[in-house]
Write a protein that holds these residues in place. Structure first.
Motif, PDB file in Angstrom:
ATOM      1  N   TRP A  77       0.806  -1.223   0.000  1.00  0.00           N
ATOM      2  CA  TRP A  77       0.000   0.000   0.000  1.00  0.00           C
ATOM      3  C   TRP A  77       0.841   1.277   0.000  1.00  0.00           C
ATOM      4  CZ3 TRP A  77      -3.373  -2.539   4.315  1.00  0.00           C
ATOM      5  CH2 TRP A  77      -4.249  -3.452   3.708  1.00  0.00           C
ATOM      6  N   THR A  78       2.157   1.131   0.129  1.00  0.00           N
ATOM      7  CA  THR A  78       3.023   2.309   0.006  1.00  0.00           C
ATOM      8  C   THR A  78       3.395   2.570  -1.459  1.00  0.00           C
ATOM      9  OG1 THR A  78       5.052   1.002   0.314  1.00  0.00           O
ATOM     10  CG2 THR A  78       3.992   1.894   2.301  1.00  0.00           C
ATOM     11  N   ARG A 105      -3.408   3.563  -5.801  1.00  0.00           N
ATOM     12  CA  ARG A 105      -2.577   2.784  -4.871  1.00  0.00           C
ATOM     13  C   ARG A 105      -2.654   1.294  -5.230  1.00  0.00           C
ATOM     14  NH1 ARG A 105      -0.942   4.706  -0.137  1.00  0.00           N
ATOM     15  NH2 ARG A 105      -2.640   6.256  -0.090  1.00  0.00           N
ATOM     16  N   GLY A 141      -2.756  -2.764  -4.590  1.00  0.00           N
ATOM     17  CA  GLY A 141      -3.469  -3.600  -3.644  1.00  0.00           C
ATOM     18  C   GLY A 141      -2.646  -4.821  -3.268  1.00  0.00           C
ATOM     19  N   ASN A 166      -3.838   0.135  10.308  1.00  0.00           N
ATOM     20  CA  ASN A 166      -4.156   1.456   9.752  1.00  0.00           C
ATOM     21  C   ASN A 166      -4.955   2.301  10.725  1.00  0.00           C
ATOM     22  OD1 ASN A 166      -3.456   1.739   6.610  1.00  0.00           O
ATOM     23  ND2 ASN A 166      -3.868  -0.412   7.070  1.00  0.00           N
ATOM     24  N   ASP A 207      -8.551   6.944   2.309  1.00  0.00           N
ATOM     25  CA  ASP A 207      -7.279   6.206   2.272  1.00  0.00           C
ATOM     26  C   ASP A 207      -7.291   5.020   3.229  1.00  0.00           C
ATOM     27  OD1 ASP A 207      -7.264   7.549   4.663  1.00  0.00           O
ATOM     28  OD2 ASP A 207      -5.270   8.456   4.412  1.00  0.00           O
ATOM     29  N   VAL A 260      -8.792   1.021   4.403  1.00  0.00           N
ATOM     30  CA  VAL A 260      -8.734  -0.314   3.802  1.00  0.00           C
ATOM     31  C   VAL A 260     -10.105  -0.665   3.215  1.00  0.00           C
ATOM     32  CG1 VAL A 260      -8.402  -2.780   4.261  1.00  0.00           C
ATOM     33  CG2 VAL A 260      -6.938  -1.084   5.395  1.00  0.00           C
ATOM     34  N   ARG A 305      -6.753   1.494   0.265  1.00  0.00           N
ATOM     35  CA  ARG A 305      -5.836   0.367   0.448  1.00  0.00           C
ATOM     36  C   ARG A 305      -6.637  -0.922   0.239  1.00  0.00           C
ATOM     37  NH1 ARG A 305      -3.614   4.651   2.971  1.00  0.00           N
ATOM     38  NH2 ARG A 305      -1.382   4.539   3.466  1.00  0.00           N
TER      39      ARG A 305
END
Length: 818
Positions: free
Chosen positions: A437-438, A464, A466, A488, A571, A573, A615
């Motif tokens: 996710w980064t 982003r 997955g 998170n 942002d 999950v 995410r």
């Protein structure tokens, strides 16, 4: 220089004393009398800005609490509540609300409802009584004097009044929803009286489930065998909408009394209805029927005071050493009587980085067994994490590919790792998901105006990447999803989406979440809100099923409702549990020709396309049986810029030509880039033995009799088709092929279900004998239920009249089909 705060406090006390004189004299307090007392104490009127109407009502409540405490009246039986009813009738109606009152949800308990709650609480000498949201103290002011009070109130002004009303009582200013950890060093209460805020929480703002969070915290804090009396919002009941939340909160307790009161808060400025529950912290039975009345006076003849249980002895707890700020997930183990079991002192539960060592050289492979390799993290060595409870394996093809070295370091509650609530394999998922996710998919995109694709656009947004969790049954995918969300959550991202197959899995999600330190009320089903309503949940996990995600009514859809709640900058999950349910998004060729894409698959992809910063976590034990069914995984970067395939269609076409070998290469490449993991339970050491049942002569005769009966039914059905002009017997022609196919399909499916149940029942004598034999040998036996017939039972119950329900007799045996 005069201290203005001290002056205001003195005026507050002076006004309360003037009002107490009137209460002791039995005089009514009108608005004029209240204004006169305030003007005299403050040296000016409200028009001059010396005080406000809202402050006058606060002073009135304070004076009433002191009066009830210092001039107690007899309150031993339900008729004694009449005194409080007369007292409330002599007070003015609170007609003014302030922004602060709404912000803090300051609607104090009327004295008559408080008197009823105190009687139903049945306080005993020596009780330790907790009021988590004490306000001005009206709920506990009528308690007997030989109890120990623990008062908690967030508002500093009200805390100051409590100190004056209840001298000597400990008063704290904690968040009532977090008392389990914040009051861990205090003696646990044997009795809780509470009137929590209904729709706002500290740190959350607007919160529809604030009252439930406070109730859950109070129940955890309450000593085993103790009693809790709660005034709750009217919606908190066993309704179809909130049945799951209601049942899960009260699952391990006994509800003794359930009351609904209408228009009993009129004197305090609101006409809402409330519910009053009497709960004992002990294993419960069926929840009693709710008694509903319009006033406290009407309810007195309909309720009884239930005897108290004996609370278990509380074990003193050592103070918890605090380091840093208090976390929502800092927990303290429940204390137990020091009888045969050992007592465990409370432990710290700080939010800490997960400690692991990355391996520059991948860990060596373990010995191959068949087509599998024993699983171990290839690049990570965790300092304190334990092994998975059951050995895991990985296919040889996947095990020969090491994962990359990750850079993400999760932050989790200390106990989650130290007490091995997550195994090393499960923690590895949290690390690699966070690492994925980064990263961003190369290029910038905008959702296509038509279809479910993404179009390259210079002024588009980055998406982003997955992560795909392909673990099999038993590896704990739900626990890993909860851990990824928790990682998170503790980094400040407090909005998440959990999508799965069906509604019953809500309890599984809550179980995994609470096991890691969360609260049941943090996970709320989207169906708690109507499809055209705005979702009022500032922070939490929205639980939604795939069928619900695709549902619509008029211009309103659940998908749009969810996107509007998440907002464009989302942002958090998005966990697609059982992600293969989206497999048909790309359509394809079926037995009857071309098929359109499945609506729930399309909705799943559109959700991803509209929330580029999300995410995304895919979780599925089957992944995709056909490459076409992998089209929903748009965040894995399988096609597009910097890949071998320009778009999804080219990817599907190219991989399909390569067959299963190409699909295996896709999985290996994903693992090599840190975007995929797939483990399964090891069956090493498992032995299989077939249990055979020999039919008895009686059983053979039963089977033959039913077979003859179905033969008669079959012949009669064919005649019925002729009589209804579905077939023409003279020309042996079919006149209505659809009706004929439907009738025969219904006949065959019913016959198969019938004989399936018959054969199962014939085998049961042998099964029961084998179970008893294994139990006698000290072995455990696990039986898998193929069906519980719950849907059939519900249909049958729905068809019964009230008279038939009173004398219930239902046959769900195979005979019903005949």
């Amino acid at each position: 220089m005069t201290d203005l705060f001290s002056t205001a406090e003195n005026a507050d006390r002076s006004a309360a004393l003037l009002l107490q004189d009137r209460l002791r004299a039995g005089d009514s307090i009108t608005r004029a009398a209240l204004n006169e007392a305030m003007t005299k104490a403050y040296g000016g009127t409200d028009a001059q800005g010396c005080w406000t109407q809202r402050e006058s009502f606060e002073v009135l409540e304070h004076a009433l609490a002191v009066h009830l405490r210092t001039v107690p009246h007899a309150l031993h039986a339900l008729p004694d509540v009449a005194h409080a009813i007369r007292l409330m009738a002599a007070l003015p109606t609170q007609t003014v609300r302030s922004e602060e009152q709404l912000e803090w949800q300051q609607f104090s308990t009327p004295a008559d409802i408080a008197a009823l709650a105190v009687l139903l609480a049945n306080a005993q000498e020596g009780d330790v009584v907790l009021e988590p949201s004490a306000g001005n103290g009206l709920l506990v002011a009528q308690l007997r004097q030989d109890v120990t009070l623990q008062l908690n109130e967030l508002d500093p002004a009200r805390r100051a009044r409590l100190a004056h009303s209840f001298p000597g009582a400990p008063i704290t200013g904690y968040d009532g929803a977090a008392l389990t950890s914040l009051m861990a060093s205090s003696e646990r209460p044997t009795l809780v009286l509470m009137n929590p805020p209904f729709s706002r929480s500290l740190g959350r703002g607007a919160d529809d489930f604030a009252a439930v969070r406070h109730l859950q915290a109070a129940l955890r804090r309450l000593r085993t065998g103790g009693r809790l009396v709660a005034i709750m919002p009217d919606w908190y009941g066993p309704s179809a909408r909130l049945r799951d939340l209601f049942d899960s909160t009260l699952r391990d307790v006994a509800v003794r009394t359930s009351i609904r009161l209408e228009k009993c808060y009129t004197k305090h400025g609101t006409s809402i209805a409330v519910r009053l529950y009497v709960i004992d912290k002990a294993p419960g039975t069926t929840i009693p029927s709710t008694i509903q009345r319009s006033s406290v006076a009407e309810i007195l003849d309909a309720v009884t005071i239930v005897d108290r249980l004996k609370p278990k002895t509380d074990v003193p707890m050592a103070p918890v050493r605090k380091t840093g700020t208090t976390s929502l997930f800092r927990a303290v183990k429940s204390t137990r009587p020091a009888e045969p079991r050992a007592y465990h002192a409370p432990v710290r539960n700080e939010v800490l980085p997960v400690d692991f060592t990355p391996l520059e050289t991948p860990a060596p492979l373990l010995g191959q067994t068949g087509v599998s390799l024993p699983y171990r993290p290839s690049r990570l060595v965790f300092t304190t994490a334990g092994e998975h409870p059951t050995a895991l394996v990985e296919s040889v093809a996947m095990g020969s590919i090491p994962a990359p070295i990750p850079h993400h370091v999760p932050r989790l509650p200390e106990r989650t790792v130290a007490e091995r609530l997550l195994s090393a394999s499960q923690l590895e998922t949290v690390v690699y998901a966070g690492d994925a996710w980064t990263q961003m998919i190369p290029g910038r995109f905008r959702p296509s105006k038509e279809g479910v694709g993404l179009d390259l656009s210079e002024d588009g947004r980055e998406y982003r990447k997955g992560f795909f969790l392909g673990d099999g049954t038993g590896a704990g995918k739900g626990r890993q999803i909860a851990a990824c969300i928790l990682d998170n959550w503790l980094q400040g991202r407090r909005r998440h989406i959990w999508i799965t197959k069906n509604e019953p899995l809500l309890e599984d999600a809550r179980r995994d979440w609470t096991a890691l330190g969360g609260m049941t009320a943090d996970i709320q089903p989207l169906t708690s809100w109507k499809i055209d309503e705005v979702v009022k949940l500032d922070q939490g996990v929205i639980f939604v099923t795939y069928p619900a995600l695709r549902s619509a009514r008029g211009d309103h859809t659940r998908l749009k409702q969810l996107i509007d709640w998440a907002r464009e900058d989302f942002d958090g999950v998005i966990a697609f549990d059982e992600a293969h349910e989206m497999g048909g998004v790309a359509g394809g060729e079926g037995a009857l020709g071309a098929k359109k894409g499945s609506q729930q698959g399309i909705c799943g992809v559109l959700l991803q396309n509209n929330l580029p910063g999300a995410r995304v976590l895919y979780a599925s034990a089957t992944g995709a049986s056909d490459v076409n069914n992998l089209a929903y995984a748009v965040r894995l970067g399988l096609w597009g810029p910097e890949t071998a395939f320009a778009d999804r269609e080219q990817f599907i076409s190219g991989i399909r030509k390569g067959g299963i070998a190409a699909m295996e290469l896709v999985a290996r490449d994903l693992k090599a880039t840190g975007l995929y993991m797939a483990r399964a339970l090891s069956f090493a050491g498992v032995e299989y033995d077939i249990l055979k049942h020999a039919l008895t002569p009686d059983q053979i005769r039963i089977y033959d009799t039913y077979a003859d009966a179905w033969g008669i039914i079959h012949r009669n059905m064919e005649q019925a088709l002729e009589l209804t002009a579905v077939v023409d017997s003279l020309e042996n022609a079919t006149l209505n092929s659809g009706a004929k196919a439907s009738a025969r399909s219904r006949f065959e499916s019913t016959k198969q279900r019938f004989f399936g149940q018959v054969l199962l029942s014939l085998k049961m004598p042998t099964v029961i004998a084998a179970v008893e034999e294994h139990l006698a040998d000290g072995k455990s036996v696990v039986l898998q239920l193929v069906t519980t017939a719950e849907s059939i039972l519900n249909r049958r119950l729905g068809e019964l009249s009230p008279d038939e329900r009173a004398d219930l007799e239902i046959d769900l045996s195979p005979r019903e089909y005949v």
